[in-house]
Enzyme design. Structure first.
Site, PDB file in Angstrom:
ATOM      1  N   HIS A  76       0.699  -1.385  -0.156  1.00  0.00           N
ATOM      2  CA  HIS A  76      -0.037  -0.114   0.013  1.00  0.00           C
ATOM      3  C   HIS A  76       0.933   1.271  -0.040  1.00  0.00           C
ATOM      4  O   HIS A  76       1.777   1.246   0.663  1.00  0.00           O
ATOM      5  CB  HIS A  76      -0.911   0.138   1.042  1.00  0.00           C
ATOM      6  CG  HIS A  76      -1.548   1.348   1.317  1.00  0.00           C
ATOM      7  ND1 HIS A  76      -1.637   2.274   2.393  1.00  0.00           N
ATOM      8  CD2 HIS A  76      -2.747   1.813   0.597  1.00  0.00           C
ATOM      9  CE1 HIS A  76      -2.335   3.219   2.222  1.00  0.00           C
ATOM     10  NE2 HIS A  76      -3.141   3.013   1.091  1.00  0.00           N
ATOM     11  N   SER A  77       0.466   2.263  -0.907  1.00  0.00           N
ATOM     12  CA  SER A  77       1.241   3.342  -0.926  1.00  0.00           C
ATOM     13  C   SER A  77       2.753   3.571  -0.970  1.00  0.00           C
ATOM     14  O   SER A  77       3.248   3.064  -1.869  1.00  0.00           O
ATOM     15  CB  SER A  77       0.608   4.345   0.435  1.00  0.00           C
ATOM     16  OG  SER A  77       1.071   5.640   0.080  1.00  0.00           O
ATOM     17  N   TYR A  78       3.350   3.685  -0.132  1.00  0.00           N
ATOM     18  CA  TYR A  78       4.710   3.833   0.250  1.00  0.00           C
ATOM     19  C   TYR A  78       5.278   2.367  -0.072  1.00  0.00           C
ATOM     20  O   TYR A  78       6.306   1.836  -0.582  1.00  0.00           O
ATOM     21  CB  TYR A  78       5.271   4.486   1.278  1.00  0.00           C
ATOM     22  CG  TYR A  78       6.663   3.814   2.010  1.00  0.00           C
ATOM     23  CD1 TYR A  78       7.904   4.514   1.223  1.00  0.00           C
ATOM     24  CD2 TYR A  78       6.908   2.839   2.874  1.00  0.00           C
ATOM     25  CE1 TYR A  78       9.070   4.036   1.826  1.00  0.00           C
ATOM     26  CE2 TYR A  78       8.130   2.493   3.403  1.00  0.00           C
ATOM     27  CZ  TYR A  78       9.082   3.027   2.765  1.00  0.00           C
ATOM     28  OH  TYR A  78      10.516   2.888   3.125  1.00  0.00           O
ATOM     29  N   HIS A 224      -7.904   6.824   0.098  1.00  0.00           N
ATOM     30  CA  HIS A 224      -6.543   6.194  -0.142  1.00  0.00           C
ATOM     31  C   HIS A 224      -6.105   4.857   0.771  1.00  0.00           C
ATOM     32  O   HIS A 224      -5.842   3.798   0.365  1.00  0.00           O
ATOM     33  CB  HIS A 224      -5.467   7.311   0.587  1.00  0.00           C
ATOM     34  CG  HIS A 224      -4.292   6.511   0.415  1.00  0.00           C
ATOM     35  ND1 HIS A 224      -3.555   5.979  -0.766  1.00  0.00           N
ATOM     36  CD2 HIS A 224      -3.104   6.942   1.205  1.00  0.00           C
ATOM     37  CE1 HIS A 224      -2.364   5.539  -0.781  1.00  0.00           C
ATOM     38  NE2 HIS A 224      -1.886   6.183   0.618  1.00  0.00           N
TER      39      HIS A 224
END
Length: 242
Positions: A76-78, A224
């Site tokens: 997820h994300s980073y 997000h």
């Protein structure tokens, strides 16, 4: 039964996958949710010496210690930076890579270097400048969490997310990811776009990989933190890969 390793993003910990992991386990899958050095229950290990490489090794260590093969690796994300680095080193153990509203780096990219590609110049400059200012002025090398409200996390879980997120080492965002090309052996890749918040840098990646061989792009109508907003729906999508 499939083996899932769910890798969290910046400031979070393995805790953020609580409900998604529970749904997958109920369906009979094996699920690991490692927490990176310096955040979550490992926040006491935080410091300027923590880098992207540290987090890649965290996940590599988890997979190796649990003797996992045929892994569906989710970032997820980073966490997209992390899973790309992991897959580059142990591709034969990885069945699928799932980028969950995540960065998809190439050789030499850092997260900070990707922001100008994925956001309008004025927005990326604001993000980067704010990150550096907060790290230098407030916590000496640690980047402050972005409030859940800005990620449009579902209202009744924002407090839960905000109180559990902690600062993360700035070096994790600045370190370039060096790849040897091993990750290309992973043939199944999924990009899940959270389509319910802006300004999102992740629309750039969804558009970039939509229609490319070996990629599937899907959208979730949420903020997000997909695993927080739509945990059961996410589990259902992931289980379909197993």
């Amino acid at each position: 039964m499939a083996n899932f390793v769910l890798v969290h993003g910046a400031w979070h910990g393995g805790w953020c996958y609580r409900d998604t992991a529970a749904a997958l386990r109920k369906a009979g899958h094996r699920v690991l949710t490692p927490t990176h050095t310096g955040v979550g229950q490992r926040a006491h290990l935080s410091g300027e010496n923590v880098t992207l490489e540290t987090h890649i090794r965290d996940v590599l260590g988890c997979i190796e210690a649990e003797e996992l093969d045929d892994v569906i690796l989710v970032g997820h994300s980073y966490g997209g930076m992390v899973i790309t680095g992991v897959a580059d080193r142990i591709a034969p153990k990885i069945r699928s890579l799932v980028y969950l509203d995540a960065f998809v780096p190439e050789h030499g990219d850092s997260l900070m270097a990707l922001l100008p590609k994925a956001l309008p110049p004025e927005v990326s400059a604001q993000f980067i400048g704010g990150f550096h200012a907060a790290a230098l002025d407030k916590h000496c090398g640690l980047m402050q969490p972005i409030p859940a409200e800005l990620f449009n996390v579902v209202a009744d879980k924002r407090d839960w997310v905000n109180r559990r997120c902690v600062p993360q080492a700035l070096a994790t965002y600045e370190m370039p990811l060096l790849l040897a090309g091993g990750g290309s052996a992973v043939k199944q890749r999924v990009y899940i776009l959270a389509d319910g918040w802006d300004p999102s840098p992740f629309r750039y990646f969804a558009k970039l990989y939509d229609g490319k061989p070996g990629w599937q792009v899907v959208k979730f109508p949420c903020g997000h933190d997909v695993m927080v907003d739509m945990p059961n729906e996410l589990a259902e999508k992931l289980a379909a890969l197993g």
